[in-house]
Structure formats: structure tokens, C-alpha cells
Design a protein around this motif. Structure first.
Motif, short mmCIF file in Angstrom:
data_model
loop_
_atom_site.label_atom_id
_atom_site.label_comp_id
_atom_site.label_asym_id
_atom_site.label_seq_id
_atom_site.Cartn_x
_atom_site.Cartn_y
_atom_site.Cartn_z
N GLY A 1 108.93 81.65 -20.28
CA GLY A 1 109.12 82.46 -19.08
C GLY A 1 108.78 83.93 -19.27
O GLY A 1 108.60 84.65 -18.32
N LEU A 2 108.72 84.38 -20.54
CA LEU A 2 108.35 85.77 -20.81
C LEU A 2 106.84 85.90 -20.72
O LEU A 2 106.10 84.98 -21.03
CB LEU A 2 108.79 86.19 -22.21
N LYS A 3 106.40 87.06 -20.32
CA LYS A 3 104.96 87.31 -20.23
C LYS A 3 104.58 88.27 -21.35
O LYS A 3 104.53 89.48 -21.17
CB LYS A 3 104.62 87.90 -18.86
N LEU A 4 104.33 87.71 -22.52
CA LEU A 4 104.06 88.52 -23.71
C LEU A 4 102.61 88.94 -23.83
O LEU A 4 102.30 89.92 -24.50
CB LEU A 4 104.50 87.76 -24.96
N GLY A 5 101.70 88.21 -23.24
CA GLY A 5 100.30 88.60 -23.24
C GLY A 5 99.50 88.23 -24.46
O GLY A 5 98.31 88.49 -24.51
N LYS A 6 100.17 87.68 -25.47
CA LYS A 6 99.43 87.29 -26.68
C LYS A 6 100.28 86.34 -27.49
O LYS A 6 101.48 86.21 -27.28
CB LYS A 6 99.06 88.51 -27.51
N ARG A 7 99.63 85.71 -28.44
CA ARG A 7 100.35 84.86 -29.40
C ARG A 7 101.00 85.80 -30.42
O ARG A 7 100.35 86.70 -30.95
CB ARG A 7 99.37 83.91 -30.06
#
Length: 195
Positions: free
Chosen positions: A146-152
Motif C-alpha cells: 500500500g505504500l508508494k515507495l517508487g523503487k525496489r
């Protein structure tokens, strides 16, 4: 760079109109190097909460305030570049204004960026925003759904987010949080155990 960063930080102590305007201008300058931008951000924490909210934060998160403060259009279009610093600044205030706390929620779920998420977590803890207790527990347990981290994330970034969530839970969590963490995670690594 370091001398410039220290000089900028000293401006925060002056509290003169010129010093404040210089800090605001430097904060909004897209070409400022990262070290200077964070020195400016730290210097801004020395200003009044009203100045921080209405001259720095609101113009970056509200289009009407951006227009009212004559923020250049190109800065408004690139405003996400400042969101980690904005999330950090919100946590330095003792304000729980819905616009500010809603922005922190957006930093978790809608705005992409590892550092945006890190500073949002810190600010949520600093402001005792208990409505985010469950998501902080999930992060502490390594569940970033659910978090939008934008990268691995690297292993270090993964662990860092968990530590920040545990630290925030010190203010936001309760006995139930502690129980959940202890029962659902039995093999904490030493760094997470210390947190």
C-alpha cells in the motif's frame, strides 16, 4: 559546499526579513545542491511555525497558496522534488492542521519516494498521529503493501524504514502494537531489536 551550508543554517538564527526571504528563496531554488537544501530546511525549523506553514509548506502543497505567494510555475510543476523536506518540516511543528496531516498520509500512499516516506513516518510519530498506527506496525513488520515507495528497496533501506516505523510507534503505538510486533515477528535482527 559545507561552508555555504553552514552559512545558510546561520541565517535561520538571524530572524531578519532579509534572512527569512533568503532562506525561502534558497529553499525554492531548484538548482541548490542537496547538502545546501537540507541546511536550508534545518534553518527553516528555527522560524516561526506560521512562517513555515504559510510561506514554505502551503505554497508547495496547495495551488491557491502557490499563486498567492507568487511561486513560479516551474517550481509548482516540480514541487514533488521538495516533498521529503516538506514532510520533514511538518514533523517539526506542533500543528495538526488537517491539510498538513493529510499531506503526510499522501506521502505514504500517493506520493512516490523512499525519502518522502521516511520523513512522513518520522513526522507522523513526532505529531502523535495515532490514525496511522496500523500502517506503522505493518512497516515495522516489513510489510510495505500500500505504500508508494517508487523503487525496489535495498536491504539497508528496508531495515531503515522498519527502524523509523518502530521509532514512530514509540509515540503512536500502544500495548496492542507491542504485542502484535512481538507475536508476529520473533526473529528480529539486532538493529531492529534495539529500536
Amino acid at each position: 559546499e559545507m561552508i555555504r551550508a553552514l552559512a545558510v543554517y546561520a541565517l535561520g538564527d538571524l530572524h531578519t526579513k532579509e534572512g527569512i526571504e533568503t532562506l525561502i528563496r534558497l529553499f525554492q531554488e531548484p538548482k541548490v545542491d542537496p547538502a545546501t537544501r537540507w541546511a536550508v530546511t534545518d534553518a527553516l525549523t528555527r522560524l516561526s511555525p506560521t512562517t513555515i506553514i504559510f510561506r514554505i509548506i502551503m505554497p508547495m502543497v496547495d495551488k491557491d497558496m502557490a499563486a498567492l505567494t507568487n511561486m513560479p510555475a516551474d517550481i509548482w510543476e516540480r514541487r514533488e522534488e521538495w516533498y521529503a523536506a516538506i514532510a520533514y518540516l511538518i514533523g517539526t511543528l506542533e500543528e495538526q492542521d488537517p491539510l498538513l496531516t493529510d499531506f503526510l498520509a499522501k506521502c505514504l500512499y500517493e506520493i512516490s519516494g523512499y525519502w518522502v516516506t521516511v520523513h512522513a513516518i518520522q513526522s507522523i510519530g513526532a505529531l502523535y498521529l495515532r490514525q496511522h498506527k496500523t500502517v506503522l506496525e505493518n512497516i515495522a513488520l516489513g510489510n510495505f503493501e500500500g505504500l508508494k515507495l517508487g523503487k525496489r528497496l535495498s536491504q539497508d533501506e528496508h531495515k531503515h524504514l522498519q527502524v523509523k516505523a518502530i521509532e514512530a510507534l514509540a509515540n503512536v503505538g500502544d500495548q496492542e502494537s507491542l504485542q502484535r510486533l512481538r507475536t508476529q515477528q520473533t526473529d528480529w535482527n539486532p538493529e531492529l531489536e534495539r529500536a
